[in-house]
Motif scaffolding. Structure first.
Motif, PDB file in Angstrom:
ATOM      1  N   ILE A 168      -2.524  -6.723   5.232  1.00 46.77           N
ATOM      2  CA  ILE A 168      -3.980  -6.885   5.268  1.00 46.77           C
ATOM      3  C   ILE A 168      -4.449  -7.691   4.045  1.00 46.77           C
ATOM      4  O   ILE A 168      -3.636  -8.138   3.234  1.00 46.77           O
ATOM      5  CB  ILE A 168      -4.690  -5.514   5.316  1.00 46.77           C
ATOM      6  CG1 ILE A 168      -4.362  -4.682   4.073  1.00 46.77           C
ATOM      7  CG2 ILE A 168      -4.278  -4.752   6.575  1.00 46.77           C
ATOM      8  CD1 ILE A 168      -5.121  -3.366   4.007  1.00 46.77           C
ATOM      9  N   GLU A 169      -5.758  -7.848   3.927  1.00 50.49           N
ATOM     10  CA  GLU A 169      -6.310  -8.635   2.826  1.00 50.49           C
ATOM     11  C   GLU A 169      -5.832  -8.095   1.482  1.00 50.49           C
ATOM     12  O   GLU A 169      -5.696  -6.889   1.282  1.00 50.49           O
ATOM     13  CB  GLU A 169      -7.838  -8.595   2.878  1.00 50.49           C
ATOM     14  CG  GLU A 169      -8.423  -9.323   4.078  1.00 50.49           C
ATOM     15  CD  GLU A 169      -9.937  -9.330   4.036  1.00 50.49           C
ATOM     16  OE1 GLU A 169     -10.504  -9.025   2.972  1.00 50.49           O
ATOM     17  OE2 GLU A 169     -10.542  -9.627   5.074  1.00 50.49           O
ATOM     18  N   GLY A 170      -5.608  -9.038   0.561  1.00 50.38           N
ATOM     19  CA  GLY A 170      -5.122  -8.645  -0.748  1.00 50.38           C
ATOM     20  C   GLY A 170      -3.614  -8.488  -0.770  1.00 50.38           C
ATOM     21  O   GLY A 170      -3.057  -7.918  -1.705  1.00 50.38           O
ATOM     22  N   ASP A 171      -2.941  -8.984   0.291  1.00 48.52           N
ATOM     23  CA  ASP A 171      -1.484  -8.897   0.404  1.00 48.52           C
ATOM     24  C   ASP A 171      -0.988  -7.459   0.276  1.00 48.52           C
ATOM     25  O   ASP A 171       0.032  -7.167  -0.370  1.00 48.52           O
ATOM     26  CB  ASP A 171      -0.795  -9.779  -0.651  1.00 48.52           C
ATOM     27  CG  ASP A 171      -0.989 -11.256  -0.371  1.00 48.52           C
ATOM     28  OD1 ASP A 171      -1.300 -11.597   0.799  1.00 48.52           O
ATOM     29  OD2 ASP A 171      -0.823 -12.071  -1.292  1.00 48.52           O
ATOM     30  N   THR A 172      -1.736  -6.561   0.896  1.00 44.76           N
ATOM     31  CA  THR A 172      -1.342  -5.151   0.884  1.00 44.76           C
ATOM     32  C   THR A 172      -0.650  -4.815   2.201  1.00 44.76           C
ATOM     33  O   THR A 172      -1.173  -5.075   3.287  1.00 44.76           O
ATOM     34  CB  THR A 172      -2.570  -4.241   0.708  1.00 44.76           C
ATOM     35  OG1 THR A 172      -3.232  -4.579  -0.513  1.00 44.76           O
ATOM     36  CG2 THR A 172      -2.157  -2.782   0.677  1.00 44.76           C
ATOM     37  N   LEU A 173       0.531  -4.238   2.128  1.00 43.92           N
ATOM     38  CA  LEU A 173       1.302  -3.856   3.301  1.00 43.92           C
ATOM     39  C   LEU A 173       1.032  -2.393   3.616  1.00 43.92           C
ATOM     40  O   LEU A 173       1.269  -1.511   2.770  1.00 43.92           O
ATOM     41  CB  LEU A 173       2.790  -4.074   3.034  1.00 43.92           C
ATOM     42  CG  LEU A 173       3.727  -4.137   4.246  1.00 43.92           C
ATOM     43  CD1 LEU A 173       3.334  -5.269   5.179  1.00 43.92           C
ATOM     44  CD2 LEU A 173       5.167  -4.317   3.782  1.00 43.92           C
ATOM     45  N   VAL A 174       0.483  -2.123   4.783  1.00 46.05           N
ATOM     46  CA  VAL A 174       0.135  -0.753   5.150  1.00 46.05           C
ATOM     47  C   VAL A 174       0.850  -0.356   6.434  1.00 46.05           C
ATOM     48  O   VAL A 174       1.178  -1.206   7.274  1.00 46.05           O
ATOM     49  CB  VAL A 174      -1.396  -0.606   5.352  1.00 46.05           C
ATOM     50  CG1 VAL A 174      -2.140  -0.910   4.069  1.00 46.05           C
ATOM     51  CG2 VAL A 174      -1.880  -1.515   6.484  1.00 46.05           C
ATOM     52  N   LYS A 175       1.089   0.925   6.575  1.00 47.77           N
ATOM     53  CA  LYS A 175       1.664   1.424   7.816  1.00 47.77           C
ATOM     54  C   LYS A 175       0.624   1.364   8.926  1.00 47.77           C
ATOM     55  O   LYS A 175      -0.499   1.821   8.748  1.00 47.77           O
ATOM     56  CB  LYS A 175       2.157   2.861   7.636  1.00 47.77           C
ATOM     57  CG  LYS A 175       3.362   2.983   6.715  1.00 47.77           C
ATOM     58  CD  LYS A 175       3.859   4.422   6.656  1.00 47.77           C
ATOM     59  CE  LYS A 175       5.096   4.525   5.783  1.00 47.77           C
ATOM     60  NZ  LYS A 175       5.614   5.925   5.719  1.00 47.77           N
ATOM     61  N   ASP A 176       1.005   0.780  10.023  1.00 50.05           N
ATOM     62  CA  ASP A 176       0.080   0.646  11.151  1.00 50.05           C
ATOM     63  C   ASP A 176       0.913   0.518  12.415  1.00 50.05           C
ATOM     64  O   ASP A 176       1.396  -0.552  12.759  1.00 50.05           O
ATOM     65  CB  ASP A 176      -0.809  -0.592  10.966  1.00 50.05           C
ATOM     66  CG  ASP A 176      -1.947  -0.630  11.987  1.00 50.05           C
ATOM     67  OD1 ASP A 176      -1.689  -0.295  13.149  1.00 50.05           O
ATOM     68  OD2 ASP A 176      -3.069  -1.008  11.625  1.00 50.05           O
ATOM     69  N   GLU A 177       1.084   1.639  13.078  1.00 54.60           N
ATOM     70  CA  GLU A 177       1.928   1.644  14.274  1.00 54.60           C
ATOM     71  C   GLU A 177       1.114   1.289  15.513  1.00 54.60           C
ATOM     72  O   GLU A 177       0.022   1.823  15.738  1.00 54.60           O
ATOM     73  CB  GLU A 177       2.592   3.009  14.453  1.00 54.60           C
ATOM     74  CG  GLU A 177       3.562   3.354  13.328  1.00 54.60           C
ATOM     75  CD  GLU A 177       4.308   4.649  13.594  1.00 54.60           C
ATOM     76  OE1 GLU A 177       4.059   5.262  14.648  1.00 54.60           O
ATOM     77  OE2 GLU A 177       5.132   5.037  12.746  1.00 54.60           O
ATOM     78  N   SER A 178       1.652   0.360  16.282  1.00 51.99           N
ATOM     79  CA  SER A 178       0.984  -0.050  17.507  1.00 51.99           C
ATOM     80  C   SER A 178       2.022  -0.678  18.436  1.00 51.99           C
ATOM     81  O   SER A 178       3.114  -1.063  18.000  1.00 51.99           O
ATOM     82  CB  SER A 178      -0.128  -1.054  17.203  1.00 51.99           C
ATOM     83  OG  SER A 178      -0.817  -1.404  18.399  1.00 51.99           O
ATOM     84  N   SER A 179       1.681  -0.781  19.695  1.00 50.27           N
ATOM     85  CA  SER A 179       2.617  -1.380  20.663  1.00 50.27           C
ATOM     86  C   SER A 179       1.824  -2.063  21.767  1.00 50.27           C
ATOM     87  O   SER A 179       0.663  -1.737  22.020  1.00 50.27           O
ATOM     88  CB  SER A 179       3.547  -0.315  21.252  1.00 50.27           C
ATOM     89  OG  SER A 179       2.811   0.642  21.992  1.00 50.27           O
ATOM     90  N   MET A 180       2.484  -3.020  22.424  1.00 52.39           N
ATOM     91  CA  MET A 180       1.874  -3.698  23.559  1.00 52.39           C
ATOM     92  C   MET A 180       2.973  -4.233  24.472  1.00 52.39           C
ATOM     93  O   MET A 180       4.074  -4.557  24.029  1.00 52.39           O
ATOM     94  CB  MET A 180       0.981  -4.858  23.097  1.00 52.39           C
ATOM     95  CG  MET A 180       1.731  -5.973  22.388  1.00 52.39           C
ATOM     96  SD  MET A 180       0.677  -7.391  21.998  1.00 52.39           S
ATOM     97  CE  MET A 180       0.404  -8.056  23.634  1.00 52.39           C
TER      98      MET A 180
END
Length: 333
Positions: free
Chosen positions: A85-97
């Motif tokens: 996300i903004e600020g080059d921050t890596l966050v956990k975000d689980e999703s599928s498609m």
């Protein structure tokens, strides 16, 4: 306008030692390719399916030419576990498609030539096509065997499983990419030291007219009833690139030989080649709105390669039984 890139290959289908695609056209091959029920699963999240399959008459007259076309769809589930996300921050975000990329194919039944192109990014390649068709053929062949076992043949007892398989061997498929022309020459010219070239000859279709240098190897393969035979030439000091080009061109032209090369380029880096690196490609622009029109354009591209003597495109007449069957199938679609 987006262009699609066509690839060309030889579709070698055998049933045991003496029977080929046309011997099981109506009982196994066409039912397998046009099946709406068979699905090949790969892991827990991916499945391969053939859709929009149809028989098409490509040429009319005394010697009609037929093909079967359709799409290979890779239906899969794409999963992500994190997001930047903004600020080059890596966050956990689980999703599928779900995603269902596809490739379009035309198999010319008379001469077993295959024309293939990806329709979308991440579309299934020729290896996935080969694996899927082999699975479909195996499933349809087992269904055919079950039908034979349950059907008496003029006697009070049905034939046994072993008898049915002995008389109707399981299918084995090879899809050999067709290469040659300037792509082959340009690739092999990259070698400073060509250390090894390997020619693997697979049991050919009946129409094969092998190159003279491969004639004996092809015959040995047939006589020994081997699935394949391999000829390896190697030299630490380097093989002749000019001779390798001629040898590879003759070999690939048969449509029944897998060529692999190994050596170093002019910068000393390892360089490996195979049929996929040499494969002939042609652009397909302005795709017609109907699939039968697309198949016709693909067939025209194949014929042009034959007219230009870039690949062999054998002219083979179908038996009346097979021609009538395919005509009926094409009319029924």
């Amino acid at each position: 306008m987006r262009q699609h890139t066509m690839q060309f290959a030889n579709f070698i289908l055998r049933f045991g030692e003496k029977k080929f695609l046309l011997d099981y056209l109506d009982t196994v091959v066409i039912p397998a390719i046009t099946s709406k029920k068979i699905v090949r699963r790969y892991g827990r999240k991916t499945k391969f399916k053939l859709v929009d399959t149809n028989i098409v008459r490509l040429e009319s007259g005394d010697k009609p030419v037929f093909g079967v076309y359709g799409r290979l769809v890779k239906d899969t589930l794409l999963v992500r576990t994190q997001l930047l996300i903004e600020g080059d921050t890596l966050v956990k975000d689980e999703s599928s498609m779900r995603s269902s990329p596809s490739s379009f194919f035309l198999l010319v039944i008379n001469n077993h030539r295959l024309v293939y192109f990806p329709e979308t990014p991440h579309a299934p390649d020729l290896k996935a096509f080969k694996a899927t068709i082999q699975y479909f053929l195996d499933e349809e062949h087992r269904r055919y065997i079950r039908k034979l076992i349950s059907t008496p043949i003029g006697a009070p007892f049905p034939r046994s499983v072993s008898e049915a398989y002995f008389e109707n061997p399981a299918p084995t498929l090879e899809v050999v990419p067709l290469g040659g022309g300037k792509d082959l020459v340009e690739f092999l010219r990259q070698y400073k030291v060509l250390k090894k070239i390997s020619l693997r000859v697979v049991r050919p279709n009946p129409e094969l007219d092998g190159a003279e240098i491969l004639g004996e190897l092809v015959e040995y393969t047939k006589k020994l009833e081997a699935d394949s035979s391999t000829l390896i030439s190697e030299s630490k000091g380097g093989l002749s690139v000019d001779a390798a080009i001629e040898t590879a061109k003759d070999a690939i032209e048969t449509g029944s030989v897998f060529v692999t090369t190994n050596g170093t380029d002019k910068l000393g880096n390892q360089l490996q080649g195979n049929n996929e690196k040499f494969i002939i490609t042609r652009n397909l622009a302005a795709i017609p709105p109907d699939d039968s029109g697309t198949a016709a354009k693909m067939y025209d591209a194949l014929k042009k390669l034959g007219d230009e003597q870039i690949v062999k495109v054998p002219s083979i007449s179908l038996s009346k039984v097979n021609a009538d069957f395919l005509e009926a199938q094409s009319l029924s679609e």
